[in-house]
Design a protein around this motif. Structure first.
Motif, PDB file in Angstrom:
ATOM      1  N   GLN B 128       0.818  -1.205   0.000  1.00 19.47           N
ATOM      2  CA  GLN B 128       0.000   0.000   0.000  1.00 19.47           C
ATOM      3  C   GLN B 128       0.852   1.254   0.000  1.00 19.47           C
ATOM      4  N   ASP B 129       2.118   1.090  -0.342  1.00 19.14           N
ATOM      5  CA  ASP B 129       2.995   2.268  -0.365  1.00 19.14           C
ATOM      6  C   ASP B 129       2.535   3.258  -1.412  1.00 19.14           C
ATOM      7  N   ILE B 130       2.740   4.498  -1.064  1.00 14.58           N
ATOM      8  CA  ILE B 130       2.387   5.523  -2.043  1.00 14.58           C
ATOM      9  C   ILE B 130       3.558   5.717  -2.997  1.00 14.58           C
ATOM     10  N   VAL B 131       4.741   5.639  -2.418  1.00 15.42           N
ATOM     11  CA  VAL B 131       5.928   5.881  -3.251  1.00 15.42           C
ATOM     12  C   VAL B 131       6.349   4.557  -3.869  1.00 15.42           C
ATOM     13  N   LEU B 132       6.304   4.475  -5.170  1.00 15.88           N
ATOM     14  CA  LEU B 132       6.735   3.252  -5.835  1.00 15.88           C
ATOM     15  C   LEU B 132       8.235   3.275  -6.015  1.00 15.88           C
ATOM     16  N   ALA B 133       8.798   2.128  -6.239  1.00 13.30           N
ATOM     17  CA  ALA B 133      10.244   2.058  -6.425  1.00 13.30           C
ATOM     18  C   ALA B 133      10.657   2.812  -7.678  1.00 13.30           C
ATOM     19  N   GLN B 134       9.810   2.789  -8.660  1.00 13.78           N
ATOM     20  CA  GLN B 134      10.141   3.484  -9.901  1.00 13.78           C
ATOM     21  C   GLN B 134      10.249   4.985  -9.675  1.00 13.78           C
ATOM     22  N   ASP B 135       9.372   5.511  -8.797  1.00  9.77           N
ATOM     23  CA  ASP B 135       9.441   6.945  -8.509  1.00  9.77           C
ATOM     24  C   ASP B 135      10.745   7.304  -7.834  1.00  9.77           C
ATOM     25  N   LEU B 136      11.160   6.413  -6.919  1.00  9.12           N
ATOM     26  CA  LEU B 136      12.439   6.650  -6.242  1.00  9.12           C
ATOM     27  C   LEU B 136      13.559   6.718  -7.269  1.00  9.12           C
ATOM     28  N   GLU B 137      13.517   5.770  -8.197  1.00 10.25           N
ATOM     29  CA  GLU B 137      14.584   5.750  -9.197  1.00 10.25           C
ATOM     30  C   GLU B 137      14.578   7.021 -10.022  1.00 10.25           C
ATOM     31  N   ASP B 138      13.386   7.496 -10.369  1.00 16.14           N
ATOM     32  CA  ASP B 138      13.312   8.726 -11.161  1.00 16.14           C
ATOM     33  C   ASP B 138      13.892   9.905 -10.412  1.00 16.14           C
ATOM     34  N   SER B 139      13.580   9.971  -9.109  1.00 15.07           N
ATOM     35  CA  SER B 139      14.108  11.106  -8.340  1.00 15.07           C
ATOM     36  C   SER B 139      15.620  11.023  -8.255  1.00 15.07           C
ATOM     37  N   TRP B 140      16.143   9.799  -8.147  1.00 17.08           N
ATOM     38  CA  TRP B 140      17.605   9.682  -8.096  1.00 17.08           C
ATOM     39  C   TRP B 140      18.256  10.109  -9.405  1.00 17.08           C
ATOM     40  N   GLU B 141      17.593   9.764 -10.513  1.00 15.67           N
ATOM     41  CA  GLU B 141      18.124  10.166 -11.824  1.00 15.67           C
ATOM     42  C   GLU B 141      18.187  11.674 -11.934  1.00 15.67           C
ATOM     43  N   GLN B 142      17.146  12.329 -11.422  1.00 14.09           N
ATOM     44  CA  GLN B 142      17.115  13.782 -11.476  1.00 14.09           C
ATOM     45  C   GLN B 142      18.282  14.370 -10.704  1.00 14.09           C
ATOM     46  N   LYS B 143      18.526  13.797  -9.517  1.00 11.86           N
ATOM     47  CA  LYS B 143      19.632  14.303  -8.693  1.00 11.86           C
ATOM     48  C   LYS B 143      20.956  14.142  -9.417  1.00 11.86           C
ATOM     49  N   LEU B 144      21.110  12.996 -10.090  1.00 16.02           N
ATOM     50  CA  LEU B 144      22.371  12.748 -10.772  1.00 16.02           C
ATOM     51  C   LEU B 144      22.585  13.743 -11.894  1.00 16.02           C
ATOM     52  N   LYS B 145      21.505  14.093 -12.595  1.00 15.46           N
ATOM     53  CA  LYS B 145      21.658  15.028 -13.717  1.00 15.46           C
ATOM     54  C   LYS B 145      22.070  16.398 -13.224  1.00 15.46           C
ATOM     55  N   LYS B 146      21.646  16.726 -12.004  1.00 12.02           N
ATOM     56  CA  LYS B 146      22.002  18.055 -11.489  1.00 12.02           C
ATOM     57  C   LYS B 146      23.475  18.142 -11.127  1.00 12.02           C
ATOM     58  N   PHE B 147      24.115  17.013 -10.905  1.00  7.48           N
ATOM     59  CA  PHE B 147      25.498  17.016 -10.429  1.00  7.48           C
ATOM     60  C   PHE B 147      26.444  17.164 -11.606  1.00  7.48           C
ATOM     61  N   GLN B 148      27.315  18.167 -11.563  1.00  7.01           N
ATOM     62  CA  GLN B 148      28.271  18.383 -12.644  1.00  7.01           C
ATOM     63  C   GLN B 148      29.671  18.136 -12.112  1.00  7.01           C
ATOM     64  N   PRO B 149      30.330  17.077 -12.514  1.00 10.15           N
ATOM     65  CA  PRO B 149      31.710  16.904 -12.050  1.00 10.15           C
ATOM     66  C   PRO B 149      32.642  17.891 -12.736  1.00 10.15           C
ATOM     67  N   ALA B 150      33.733  18.235 -12.063  1.00  8.96           N
ATOM     68  CA  ALA B 150      34.701  19.161 -12.645  1.00  8.96           C
ATOM     69  C   ALA B 150      35.443  18.468 -13.780  1.00  8.96           C
ATOM     70  N   PRO B 151      35.938  19.214 -14.739  1.00  9.68           N
ATOM     71  CA  PRO B 151      36.648  18.577 -15.859  1.00  9.68           C
ATOM     72  C   PRO B 151      37.963  17.984 -15.380  1.00  9.68           C
ATOM     73  N   ARG B 152      38.285  16.827 -15.920  1.00 10.78           N
ATOM     74  CA  ARG B 152      39.478  16.115 -15.464  1.00 10.78           C
ATOM     75  C   ARG B 152      40.755  16.784 -15.937  1.00 10.78           C
ATOM     76  N   VAL B 153      40.740  17.254 -17.149  1.00 11.41           N
ATOM     77  CA  VAL B 153      41.965  17.807 -17.725  1.00 11.41           C
ATOM     78  C   VAL B 153      41.690  19.212 -18.209  1.00 11.41           C
TER      79      VAL B 153
END
Lengths: 212, 293
Positions: B128-153
């Motif tokens: 009966q969870d409201i938050v599905l696992a798929q929603d969690l995954e989507d939110s994590w994807e969003q967080k990852l897109k916001k993260f910009q690593p510094a250029p290596r070289v």
């Protein structure tokens, strides 16, 4: 053929006669058989009727081993003191979040020390510490668990590391350090040894009562 | 040489304590050095009475290294092998909790859409969870897109030989331009040994006396790692002075104060670039103890 046998028989009986005459002489000489208390000569085997008896015996060739009492407590090995040309007991602690990296790096250090001829005393692991990262919920006051981080730690103990070998080892180890892994080199103390054990609160209370 | 031996024998050993770590992506090359109490016992230098002074001047030099900050790029063979092992591991692995949850949710969705679905028949109440696992995954994807690593070289920084932040994937050695005799040469920072000092203290003094001082380094040992012998040309030799012997000590850079002047005669070089600036005889001896990478 019969005459051949007769001749042989004759010769045999002659021989037997010779033997019986010389037998007392032989008996007086030191006997070839071993004395009763066991085979003094290692290569001697008893039982001429069983030619292969005790052919596989090897335990008598090994040194006697003193049986360790199973009730011995886990004692700390004595800490080696530092001399002018060698460090004493050093603890190389490797810690990090990723267990495969930490373990592989520890193995690498251990193998490197073996190859360089450094005496490695112990190699043990400290208990894993779990850390929960809690984030504040947006538009709310409740904290929710964002991530669970586990810190793994491994220790390699080096005994009497030569001063001339130290910079070489440290350089190689530092240059091959993987990402996300912390390295620390410290002297080994009693406190480090005590860290490995769990707390025993009841024991502590009883001891304080006794001492009081 | 007698003086150096005297210094080494007379003093008890220092306890070496250092703590080092690496951050994978962030650009700060500062290493977290929680140097827990680098305590040094009081040094007692026993003076070894020298009957005749040694004809060599002794100097101690410091080989200060900045260790790599990011991991080196993989060789193409290494990359292919890495991909292959990853794929094999993935195929052999079992499902994790999150993936199992995803599958269950998908299955439940299908059953709901089938029509003849009775929610009371659900086996576990957790469904009966409201938050599905798929929603969690989507939110994590969003967080990852916001993260910009510094250029290596950064190509610009790489060209600048005086910057510490060049070539983050390699280890660099500090080179200083110093006056030796009558000419200015590029060499590892060195200082002359004086009575009452240990060789390691001399090396530390060499580091501190650089014009753009502000380095804090951890010396790796009390014993030197290399020697360079230099005989003066015949014309300059006297009875009491034949040449110099330089002892090298290894050190690792822990941090640098940002107030370093950019026009100081210092360079950070990779091992392969050393021979462009340093004399060949010197390079030969120095290259022996500098490890690459």
């Amino acid at each position: 053929m019969n005459f051949v046998f007769r001749k042989l028989q004759a010769s045999f009986t002659q021989q037997a006669f010779v033997f019986s005459q010389t037998l007392p002489v032989c008996r007086a000489a030191p006997s070839v058989q071993c004395p009763a208390w066991g085979a003094a000569f290692v290569n001697e085997r008893q039982h001429h009727s069983m030619p292969t008896h005790e052919i596989g015996r090897w335990k008598h060739l090994m040194k006697k081993r003193v049986q360790k009492k199973k009730k011995d407590r886990f004692q700390m090995k004595p800490i080696v003191a530092a001399t002018d040309s060698a460090y004493g007991t050093l603890n190389v602690q490797v810690s990090g979040y990723d267990m495969t990296l930490v373990e592989h790096y520890t193995q690498y250090i251990h193998n490197l020390c073996n190859q360089l001829g450094i005496n490695v005393g112990l190699c043990y692991a400290l208990p894993t510490k779990t850390m929960e990262v809690m984030l504040m919920q947006e538009k709310g006051t409740k904290m929710y668990v964002d991530a669970v981080l586990k810190t793994h730690e491994r220790v390699v103990q080096l005994i009497s590391l030569d001063t001339t070998l130290c910079p070489v080892l440290m350089d190689v180890v530092l240059k091959n350090q993987p990402e996300g892994v912390k390295l620390s080199v410290k002297e080994f103390t009693e406190a480090d040894f005590k860290d490995r054990f769990k707390e025993r609160p009841e024991m502590r209370e009883l001891m304080s009562q006794i001492n009081y | 040489m007698a003086a150096a031996c005297g210094g080494a024998v007379g003093r008890p050993l220092c306890q070496l304590l250092s703590c080092l770590s690496r951050t994978a992506v962030s650009y700060t090359w500062r290493r977290h050095f929680s140097a827990t109490s680098l305590c040094r016992t009081t040094l007692q230098t026993q003076r070894v009475t020298e009957s005749a002074g040694s004809p060599w001047t002794l100097m101690a030099a410091v080989c200060l290294q900045r260790l790599p900050v990011i991991s080196a790029d993989c060789h193409p063979v290494e990359q292919r092998f890495k991909q292959l092992t990853r794929q094999m591991e993935r195929e052999k692995s079992l499902f994790s909790d999150h993936e199992l949850r995803l599958l269950e949710d998908a299955e439940r969705m299908n059953r709901k859409r089938a029509g003849s679905y009775d929610s009371d028949e659900e086996d576990d109440n957790r469904g009966q969870d409201i938050v599905l696992a798929q929603d969690l995954e989507d939110s994590w994807e969003q967080k990852l897109k916001k993260f910009q690593p510094a250029p290596r070289v950064k190509a610009v920084v790489d060209e600048d030989l005086t910057s510490v932040e060049r070539c983050l994937a390699d280890s660099l050695v500090l080179l200083a331009e110093q006056q030796v005799g009558s000419e200015k040469l590029w060499l590892l920072p060195q200082a002359e040994w004086q009575e009452g000092d240990t060789l390691r203290q001399t090396a530390e003094r060499a580091l501190a006396s650089l014009p753009a001082a502000g380095f804090s380094a951890t010396f790796l040992s009390n014993a030197p790692c290399g020697v360079y012998k230099y005989k003066l040309p015949k014309a300059a030799r006297t009875d009491s002075l034949v040449g110099t012997k330089v002892f090298f000590f290894k050190a690792v850079l822990s941090s640098m104060s940002p107030s370093t002047a950019s026009n100081a005669p210092l360079m950070w070089l990779k091992k392969s670039e050393l021979q462009r600036f340093v004399k060949p005889a010197y390079t030969m001896k120095v290259e022996r103890f500098i490890l690459d990478p």
